[in-house]
Every structure is written in structure tokens, then in C-alpha cells.
Design a protein around this motif. Structure first.
Motif, PDB file in Angstrom:
ATOM      1  N   VAL A 108       0.865  -1.180   0.000  1.00 55.49           N
ATOM      2  CA  VAL A 108       0.000   0.000   0.000  1.00 55.49           C
ATOM      3  C   VAL A 108       0.901   1.229   0.000  1.00 55.49           C
ATOM      4  CG1 VAL A 108      -1.728   1.326   1.289  1.00 55.49           C
ATOM      5  CG2 VAL A 108      -1.863  -1.183   1.229  1.00 55.49           C
ATOM      6  N   VAL A 109       0.745   2.076  -1.028  1.00 57.10           N
ATOM      7  CA  VAL A 109       1.566   3.277  -1.158  1.00 57.10           C
ATOM      8  C   VAL A 109       0.645   4.493  -1.131  1.00 57.10           C
ATOM      9  CG1 VAL A 109       3.328   4.442  -2.533  1.00 57.10           C
ATOM     10  CG2 VAL A 109       3.148   1.938  -2.621  1.00 57.10           C
ATOM     11  N   ASP A 110       0.683   5.221  -0.013  1.00 57.68           N
ATOM     12  CA  ASP A 110      -0.186   6.389   0.148  1.00 57.68           C
ATOM     13  C   ASP A 110       0.440   7.340   1.156  1.00 57.68           C
ATOM     14  OD1 ASP A 110      -2.352   8.212   0.687  1.00 57.68           O
ATOM     15  OD2 ASP A 110      -3.739   6.682  -0.014  1.00 57.68           O
TER      16      ASP A 110
ATOM     17  N   ASP B  64      -1.605   5.426  -4.391  1.00 59.74           N
ATOM     18  CA  ASP B  64      -2.326   6.692  -4.501  1.00 59.74           C
ATOM     19  C   ASP B  64      -1.814   7.438  -5.735  1.00 59.74           C
ATOM     20  OD1 ASP B  64      -4.011   8.801  -3.816  1.00 59.74           O
ATOM     21  OD2 ASP B  64      -2.530   9.733  -2.511  1.00 59.74           O
ATOM     22  N   PHE B  65      -2.677   8.174  -6.377  1.00 59.83           N
ATOM     23  CA  PHE B  65      -2.311   8.904  -7.590  1.00 59.83           C
ATOM     24  C   PHE B  65      -1.452  10.127  -7.285  1.00 59.83           C
ATOM     25  CE2 PHE B  65      -3.293  11.966 -11.010  1.00 59.83           C
ATOM     26  CZ  PHE B  65      -2.905  11.213 -12.107  1.00 59.83           C
ATOM     27  N   MET B  66      -1.848  10.920  -6.283  1.00 59.04           N
ATOM     28  CA  MET B  66      -1.135  12.160  -5.963  1.00 59.04           C
ATOM     29  C   MET B  66      -0.380  11.996  -4.651  1.00 59.04           C
ATOM     30  SD  MET B  66      -3.747  15.198  -7.100  1.00 59.04           S
ATOM     31  CE  MET B  66      -5.031  14.746  -5.955  1.00 59.04           C
TER      32      MET B  66
ATOM     33  N   PRO C 268       3.704  13.279  -2.680  1.00 56.76           N
ATOM     34  CA  PRO C 268       4.968  14.013  -2.828  1.00 56.76           C
ATOM     35  C   PRO C 268       6.111  13.052  -3.170  1.00 56.76           C
ATOM     36  CG  PRO C 268       4.473  13.682  -0.518  1.00 56.76           C
ATOM     37  CD  PRO C 268       3.291  13.156  -1.287  1.00 56.76           C
ATOM     38  N   ILE C 269       7.234  13.581  -3.525  1.00 53.03           N
ATOM     39  CA  ILE C 269       8.482  12.881  -3.833  1.00 53.03           C
ATOM     40  C   ILE C 269       8.351  12.079  -5.130  1.00 53.03           C
ATOM     41  CG2 ILE C 269      10.272  11.272  -3.066  1.00 53.03           C
ATOM     42  CD1 ILE C 269       9.577  12.192  -0.190  1.00 53.03           C
ATOM     43  N   MET C 270       7.522  11.048  -5.154  1.00 46.35           N
ATOM     44  CA  MET C 270       7.233  10.300  -6.382  1.00 46.35           C
ATOM     45  C   MET C 270       5.758   9.945  -6.365  1.00 46.35           C
ATOM     46  SD  MET C 270       8.667   6.646  -7.824  1.00 46.35           S
ATOM     47  CE  MET C 270      10.124   7.169  -8.704  1.00 46.35           C
ATOM     48  N   ASP C 271       5.012  10.461  -7.349  1.00 47.83           N
ATOM     49  CA  ASP C 271       3.571  10.214  -7.381  1.00 47.83           C
ATOM     50  C   ASP C 271       3.239   8.876  -8.037  1.00 47.83           C
ATOM     51  OD1 ASP C 271       3.943  10.706 -10.099  1.00 47.83           O
ATOM     52  OD2 ASP C 271       2.807  12.575 -10.105  1.00 47.83           O
ATOM     53  N   GLY C 272       1.951   8.571  -8.079  1.00 47.64           N
ATOM     54  CA  GLY C 272       1.493   7.312  -8.651  1.00 47.64           C
ATOM     55  C   GLY C 272       1.895   7.099 -10.100  1.00 47.64           C
ATOM     56  N   PRO C 273       1.691   8.093 -10.989  1.00 44.15           N
ATOM     57  CA  PRO C 273       2.086   7.900 -12.383  1.00 44.15           C
ATOM     58  C   PRO C 273       3.587   7.613 -12.552  1.00 44.15           C
ATOM     59  CG  PRO C 273       0.546   9.713 -12.244  1.00 44.15           C
ATOM     60  CD  PRO C 273       0.884   9.308 -10.829  1.00 44.15           C
TER      61      PRO C 273
ATOM     62  N   ILE D 246      -3.503  -1.330  -8.375  1.00 40.76           N
ATOM     63  CA  ILE D 246      -4.745  -0.593  -8.198  1.00 40.76           C
ATOM     64  C   ILE D 246      -4.354   0.852  -7.927  1.00 40.76           C
ATOM     65  CG2 ILE D 246      -6.772  -0.207  -6.728  1.00 40.76           C
ATOM     66  CD1 ILE D 246      -6.690  -3.231  -6.074  1.00 40.76           C
ATOM     67  N   VAL D 247      -4.908   1.788  -8.681  1.00 39.95           N
ATOM     68  CA  VAL D 247      -4.657   3.211  -8.452  1.00 39.95           C
ATOM     69  C   VAL D 247      -5.850   3.793  -7.709  1.00 39.95           C
ATOM     70  CG1 VAL D 247      -4.365   5.465  -9.541  1.00 39.95           C
ATOM     71  CG2 VAL D 247      -3.179   3.488 -10.468  1.00 39.95           C
ATOM     72  N   MET D 248      -5.557   4.545  -6.635  1.00 35.05           N
ATOM     73  CA  MET D 248      -6.598   5.218  -5.859  1.00 35.05           C
ATOM     74  C   MET D 248      -6.492   6.719  -6.080  1.00 35.05           C
ATOM     75  SD  MET D 248      -6.161   3.591  -2.055  1.00 35.05           S
ATOM     76  CE  MET D 248      -4.496   4.198  -1.842  1.00 35.05           C
ATOM     77  N   SER D 249      -7.642   7.371  -6.179  1.00 32.45           N
ATOM     78  CA  SER D 249      -7.632   8.824  -6.299  1.00 32.45           C
ATOM     79  C   SER D 249      -9.017   9.397  -6.037  1.00 32.45           C
ATOM     80  CB  SER D 249      -7.176   9.249  -7.696  1.00 32.45           C
ATOM     81  OG  SER D 249      -7.124  10.655  -7.792  1.00 32.45           O
ATOM     82  N   SER D 250      -9.030  10.642  -5.595  1.00 29.88           N
ATOM     83  CA  SER D 250     -10.297  11.361  -5.479  1.00 29.88           C
ATOM     84  C   SER D 250     -10.648  12.024  -6.811  1.00 29.88           C
ATOM     85  CB  SER D 250     -10.212  12.417  -4.370  1.00 29.88           C
ATOM     86  OG  SER D 250      -9.161  13.312  -4.646  1.00 29.88           O
ATOM     87  N   LEU D 251      -9.680  12.040  -7.737  1.00 26.88           N
ATOM     88  CA  LEU D 251      -9.931  12.572  -9.080  1.00 26.88           C
ATOM     89  C   LEU D 251     -10.777  11.595  -9.881  1.00 26.88           C
ATOM     90  CD1 LEU D 251      -6.308  13.784  -9.919  1.00 26.88           C
ATOM     91  CD2 LEU D 251      -8.270  15.223  -9.338  1.00 26.88           C
ATOM     92  N   PRO D 252     -11.467  12.057 -10.909  1.00 29.22           N
ATOM     93  CA  PRO D 252     -12.231  11.149 -11.762  1.00 29.22           C
ATOM     94  C   PRO D 252     -11.293  10.159 -12.475  1.00 29.22           C
ATOM     95  CG  PRO D 252     -12.845  13.432 -12.183  1.00 29.22           C
ATOM     96  CD  PRO D 252     -11.646  13.458 -11.292  1.00 29.22           C
ATOM     97  N   GLU D 253     -11.799   8.973 -12.721  1.00 25.55           N
ATOM     98  CA  GLU D 253     -10.987   7.943 -13.378  1.00 25.55           C
ATOM     99  C   GLU D 253     -10.472   8.406 -14.739  1.00 25.55           C
ATOM    100  OE1 GLU D 253     -10.996   3.200 -14.492  1.00 25.55           O
ATOM    101  OE2 GLU D 253     -12.855   4.112 -13.783  1.00 25.55           O
TER     102      GLU D 253
END
Length: 118
Positions: free
Chosen positions: A6-8, A52-54, A56-61, A79-86
């Protein structure tokens, strides 16, 4: 026992997922950002990564790009998690198997994991 990384950067989210997935019988490793997540891969090769998508340091993308570029990690489902739209997430990243919208319900998390693990 399957291992999930889990990376968040949101400690509360990581803590809830760690408790939930531990109760479901998974070994859970937690990282605070993509860079730390990549370092943890060497310690405990996971069967699944939830990122998580967003962050610091290194983001999901960026983490997804690093995973895809490495033949040793390119086959790990993510699995990518985000509050942004898919749609927004899909425009900015690729290589993930499932999208999970934040805030999420426990049932949605378990369903996404079952889908990603096949």
C-alpha cells in the motif's frame, strides 16, 4: 499468504487499509510515496500494489512508469486510488489494472483486490 504493498502519503488511509487487509489475511507493507514503495519491493515482493495517484516525492504515475519499465515488476497488478475522476487518472497514467475512487467503501476495496488478483 498474499502480500499487498500500500503506497499512500495519507497516513490515515494507509492505516485503515493495513488494518482491513490484515484482517482479511493479507500481509501488508506500507510506503509513504512512490520512491519508498519501489524500495519496499526489494524487501517484500508483493502480489499486488495499491498506489495513490497524488503524492509528494514520487507520485502514482511516476511509480507506475518505473514498475512498467522494469521486467521484474511489470507483471505485478496495480490498483490506483484517487479522489480525481478515473478519466483524469487514465489520461495521466497507464499500466494499472483497476481504479479505486476515494473516499472508498470497504466492499469496493475488497472487490477491486479480487478483480486485480483474478
Amino acid at each position: 499468504m498474499k502480500t499487498i504493498l500500500v503506497v499512500d502519503d495519507e497516513w490515515a488511509v494507509a492505516e485503515v487499509l493495513e488494518a482491513l487487509l490484515g484482517d482479511e489475511g493479507y500481509r501488508v507493507i506500507v510506503a509513504n510515496n512512490g520512491k519508498q514503495g519501489l524500495e519496499r519491493l526489494a524487501e517484500w515482493p508483493p502480489d499486488l500494489i495499491i498506489v495513490d495517484f497524488m503524492m509528494p516525492i514520487m507520485d502514482g504515475p511516476a511509480m507506475l512508469a518505473a514498475l512498467t519499465a522494469n521486467p521484474g515488476t511489470s507483471g505485478i497488478p496495480v490498483i490506483v486510488m484517487s479522489s480525481l475522476p478515473e478519466e483524469t487518472v487514465a489520461q495521466r497514467s497507464s499500466g494499472y489494472k483497476t481504479f479505486l475512487r476515494k473516499p472508498f467503501r470497504i466492499a469496493a476495496v475488497l472487490e477491486a483486490i479480487a478483480k486485480a488478483l483474478g
